[in-house]
Write a protein that holds these residues in place. Structure first.
Motif, short mmCIF file in Angstrom:
data_model
loop_
_atom_site.label_atom_id
_atom_site.label_comp_id
_atom_site.label_asym_id
_atom_site.label_seq_id
_atom_site.Cartn_x
_atom_site.Cartn_y
_atom_site.Cartn_z
N CYS A 59 0.85 -1.19 0.00
CA CYS A 59 0.00 0.00 0.00
C CYS A 59 0.89 1.24 0.00
O CYS A 59 1.11 1.87 1.04
CB CYS A 59 -0.93 -0.01 1.22
SG CYS A 59 -1.92 -1.50 1.35
N ASN A 60 1.41 1.55 -1.17
CA ASN A 60 2.37 2.64 -1.32
C ASN A 60 1.72 3.78 -2.10
O ASN A 60 1.35 3.62 -3.26
CB ASN A 60 3.61 2.12 -2.05
CG ASN A 60 4.74 3.15 -2.09
OD1 ASN A 60 4.50 4.34 -1.96
ND2 ASN A 60 5.96 2.67 -2.26
N ALA A 61 1.61 4.93 -1.45
CA ALA A 61 0.97 6.08 -2.10
C ALA A 61 1.71 6.52 -3.35
O ALA A 61 1.10 7.01 -4.31
CB ALA A 61 0.89 7.24 -1.11
N ASP A 62 3.03 6.34 -3.36
CA ASP A 62 3.83 6.78 -4.50
C ASP A 62 3.86 5.76 -5.64
O ASP A 62 4.28 6.08 -6.75
CB ASP A 62 5.27 7.07 -4.04
CG ASP A 62 5.32 8.16 -2.99
OD1 ASP A 62 4.52 9.11 -3.09
OD2 ASP A 62 6.14 8.06 -2.06
N ASN A 63 3.43 4.54 -5.35
CA ASN A 63 3.48 3.50 -6.39
C ASN A 63 2.27 2.57 -6.25
O ASN A 63 2.40 1.39 -5.93
CB ASN A 63 4.78 2.69 -6.26
CG ASN A 63 4.92 1.67 -7.37
OD1 ASN A 63 4.46 1.88 -8.49
ND2 ASN A 63 5.56 0.55 -7.06
N PRO A 64 1.06 3.10 -6.51
CA PRO A 64 -0.14 2.26 -6.38
C PRO A 64 -0.16 1.13 -7.40
O PRO A 64 0.30 1.29 -8.53
CB PRO A 64 -1.29 3.25 -6.61
CG PRO A 64 -0.68 4.35 -7.42
CD PRO A 64 0.74 4.46 -6.96
N GLN A 65 -0.68 -0.01 -6.99
CA GLN A 65 -0.75 -1.17 -7.86
C GLN A 65 -2.17 -1.34 -8.39
O GLN A 65 -3.11 -1.51 -7.62
CB GLN A 65 -0.33 -2.43 -7.08
CG GLN A 65 1.08 -2.33 -6.51
CD GLN A 65 1.49 -3.58 -5.76
OE1 GLN A 65 1.28 -4.68 -6.25
NE2 GLN A 65 2.05 -3.42 -4.57
N ILE A 66 -2.31 -1.26 -9.69
CA ILE A 66 -3.61 -1.36 -10.34
C ILE A 66 -3.81 -2.79 -10.84
O ILE A 66 -3.00 -3.31 -11.60
CB ILE A 66 -3.70 -0.37 -11.52
CG1 ILE A 66 -3.57 1.08 -11.01
CG2 ILE A 66 -5.02 -0.55 -12.27
CD1 ILE A 66 -3.52 2.12 -12.09
N ILE A 67 -4.89 -3.41 -10.39
CA ILE A 67 -5.13 -4.79 -10.80
C ILE A 67 -5.70 -4.83 -12.22
O ILE A 67 -6.27 -3.85 -12.71
CB ILE A 67 -6.07 -5.52 -9.83
CG1 ILE A 67 -7.47 -4.88 -9.83
CG2 ILE A 67 -5.49 -5.57 -8.44
CD1 ILE A 67 -8.52 -5.69 -9.08
N SER A 68 -5.56 -5.98 -12.87
CA SER A 68 -6.03 -6.15 -14.24
C SER A 68 -7.15 -7.18 -14.29
O SER A 68 -7.42 -7.89 -13.31
CB SER A 68 -4.88 -6.61 -15.13
OG SER A 68 -4.50 -7.94 -14.80
N PHE A 69 -7.77 -7.29 -15.46
CA PHE A 69 -8.82 -8.29 -15.66
C PHE A 69 -8.25 -9.70 -15.50
O PHE A 69 -8.92 -10.59 -14.98
CB PHE A 69 -9.43 -8.11 -17.05
CG PHE A 69 -10.54 -9.07 -17.35
CD1 PHE A 69 -11.74 -9.00 -16.65
CD2 PHE A 69 -10.40 -10.04 -18.33
CE1 PHE A 69 -12.79 -9.88 -16.93
CE2 PHE A 69 -11.42 -10.92 -18.61
CZ PHE A 69 -12.62 -10.85 -17.92
N GLN A 70 -7.01 -9.89 -15.93
CA GLN A 70 -6.36 -11.19 -15.78
C GLN A 70 -6.18 -11.56 -14.31
O GLN A 70 -6.26 -12.74 -13.94
CB GLN A 70 -5.01 -11.19 -16.49
CG GLN A 70 -5.08 -11.19 -18.01
CD GLN A 70 -5.52 -9.84 -18.58
OE1 GLN A 70 -5.33 -8.80 -17.93
NE2 GLN A 70 -6.10 -9.87 -19.77
N ASP A 71 -5.93 -10.57 -13.46
CA ASP A 71 -5.82 -10.83 -12.02
C ASP A 71 -7.14 -11.39 -11.48
O ASP A 71 -7.15 -12.32 -10.66
CB ASP A 71 -5.49 -9.54 -11.27
CG ASP A 71 -4.12 -8.99 -11.61
OD1 ASP A 71 -3.23 -9.80 -11.92
OD2 ASP A 71 -3.94 -7.76 -11.59
N VAL A 72 -8.25 -10.80 -11.93
CA VAL A 72 -9.56 -11.23 -11.45
C VAL A 72 -9.89 -12.64 -11.94
O VAL A 72 -10.39 -13.48 -11.18
CB VAL A 72 -10.65 -10.23 -11.89
CG1 VAL A 72 -12.03 -10.71 -11.43
CG2 VAL A 72 -10.37 -8.84 -11.32
N THR A 73 -9.63 -12.91 -13.21
CA THR A 73 -9.94 -14.25 -13.74
C THR A 73 -9.06 -15.31 -13.09
O THR A 73 -9.51 -16.45 -12.86
CB THR A 73 -9.76 -14.28 -15.27
OG1 THR A 73 -8.44 -13.86 -15.62
CG2 THR A 73 -10.78 -13.37 -15.94
N SER A 74 -7.83 -14.97 -12.77
CA SER A 74 -6.96 -15.91 -12.06
C SER A 74 -7.53 -16.22 -10.69
O SER A 74 -7.55 -17.38 -10.25
CB SER A 74 -5.55 -15.33 -11.92
OG SER A 74 -4.73 -16.16 -11.13
N ALA A 75 -8.01 -15.18 -10.00
CA ALA A 75 -8.62 -15.37 -8.68
C ALA A 75 -9.85 -16.27 -8.78
O ALA A 75 -10.06 -17.15 -7.94
CB ALA A 75 -9.00 -14.03 -8.08
#
Length: 473
Positions: A59-75
């Motif tokens: 949880c880094n304010a300077d480097n936020p991680q944006i999830i992708s559609f592939q992340d969701v389908t993997s889950a």
């Protein structure tokens, strides 16, 4: 960002200790700068502690991680055997409101909320070493329950830090799922700091309940199911607390159905995402006590915010009375017992915030049903008061024989049910009269208006309290 990159980072990431303000100030002084704490010179003595601030690497304010559609389908693939495929059915409200409404019933998960999805996925993606050592998180209840339950089922030790104001029912459920429950901290912010420090000291993996990439990806599987279960969706309404749920759901739905609108709903008591939008970045918001305790997150997640903003079509803030009324409506019409957060979407419709979707198809995400029994009773009564079915008035009647009985008989003849009645004599100047305070229940607002009219015609001194919110606004 692909799942593989997140997993690699997660396997190697460690909670880091960032120097406190006092330490940074002292360092600056050693380097010849004049920076100090609270305006004091760098070399001046301060009362500040030198205990380092623990930082969550995900949880880094300077480097936020944006999830992708592939992340969701993997889950979705990973958790498919461990969570319920919840129904998304047409609501009875569709016949009362000129809107085609569907309810995605996530409160039917084993622990009573959607949080199981992200919790299970995050646990499954741990390295073998992390699974053996265990995980920790801070939560008001639903994330704690999801993490505790699936940690138990997967054989992974779980510690949850819950603030003092957390529901006793939710605390006990976590213990029933064999978690190590630590009840500390006045609010979520303090509980999180305690959990991060424990993670740092004991080598546990901290899993943020709404901002961890795997958590968001797991929640996004709801969006995949919604699109499969309901066709031609015009809008999906999502309750918003820390932002992880709407981030995941929006990612899934916008990729599968780009024209579907994503609507977020918050309580007026904790409008963290709305303030973040105004500030153009997450910002701390002091929350007040709310019926929707599951949404009471003082600052939305950096990753959740960055993921959601490009996909968000509208953010709504609803008043508490509408949430109470929505809880009541869901019990009466849908036979669904839900918590405040779960009722937020319907509250937005009842309050008229989504009138642009009249005649269109809307899915409401009913995200949780873990409402405390005491709170449930309060919500039902507040909802009845909000729509005018629970009335409160004082009337001055004769203190002679039969005076109060006449009032009670009059209300009974109108079909009004007396819930509470109290007499007051000491502060009435006329010793031949008594002031009676009554709380009563009517069928609906029209019935209440009839009762008011008859009482005003019968008694010279009668005072009605607040007008019902749902009628006046």
């Amino acid at each position: 960002m692909q799942v593989s990159s997140v997993t690699t980072q997660m396997a190697s990431a460690k909670l880091t200790a960032r120097p406190s303000a006092a330490e940074r100030s002292a360092t600056a002084g050693q380097n010849g700068h004049e920076a100090g704490v609270n305006g004091a010179p760098a070399g001046a003595s301060t009362a500040a502690t030198t205990e380092p601030e623990i930082v969550d690497p995900f949880c880094n304010a300077d480097n936020p991680q944006i999830i992708s559609f592939q992340d969701v389908t993997s889950a979705a693939f990973k958790i498919r055997k461990g969570v319920e495929l919840t129904p998304c059915v047409k609501s009875h409200f569709s016949d009362l409101i000129d809107m085609d409404i569907y309810l995605k019933k996530e409160f039917l998960q084993f622990t009573g909320s959607f949080k199981e999805r992200g919790a299970r996925y995050a646990l499954l993606m741990l390295s073998d070493e992390q699974k053996k050592t265990g995980v920790i998180s801070a939560s008001l209840g639903n994330h704690a329950q999801g993490l505790s339950y699936h940690g138990w089922k997967l054989g992974i030790p779980v510690t949850v830090v819950m603030p003092l104001k957390a529901s006793l029912m939710k605390i006990q459920k976590c213990r029933n799922y064999h978690a190590n429950v630590v009840v500390q901290g006045a609010d979520m912010g303090e509980a999180k700091r305690i959990a991060l420090k424990m993670a740092h000291d004991r080598g546990l993996t901290y899993i943020n309940g709404y901002d961890h990439p795997h958590i968001m990806s797991g929640q996004g599987t709801i969006g995949l199911e919604i699109v499969e279960q309901v066709s031609d969706i015009d809008a999906v309404v999502v309750p918003v607390g820390g932002g992880g749920l709407i981030a995941g759901v929006a990612t899934a739905i916008k990729n599968l159905s780009p024209n579907t609108k994503i609507i977020g709903v918050e309580s007026e008591k904790c409008p963290s995402f709305t303030r973040a939008l105004e500030n153009k970045s997450p910002v701390f918001v002091a929350n007040q006590e709310t019926l929707a305790d599951g949404l009471a997150v003082p600052q939305v997640g950096y990753n959740a915010y960055a993921t959601t903003v490009p996909l968000l079509d509208k953010m709504i803030v609803v008043k508490e009375e509408w949430i109470a009324l929505a809880i009541l409506r869901l019990v009466e019409l849908e036979k669904c017992v839900v918590e405040g957060a779960g009722a937020a979407g319907l509250a937005a419709i009842l309050a008229g915030h989504l009138d642009e979707f009249i005649g269109k198809r809307v899915v409401l995400l009913i995200c949780g049903g873990n409402i405390d029994t005491t709170m449930f009773g309060k919500c039902l009564e507040r909802g009845m008061a909000a729509e005018g079915r629970l009335q409160r008035f004082t009337v001055t009647v004769s203190d002679g024989p039969g005076g109060v009985a006449k009032l009670c008989n009059l209300l009974a003849s109108l079909g009004v049910s007396i819930k509470d009645i109290m007499h007051e004599r000491a502060f009435i100047r006329d010793i031949h009269h008594v002031e009676v305070k009554v709380i009563c229940e009517t069928r609906d607002w029209e019935h209440s208006k009839e009762m008011r009219r008859v009482l005003q015609e019968t008694y010279s001194k009668v005072h009605f309290y607040d007008m019902p919110m749902a009628i006046t606004e």
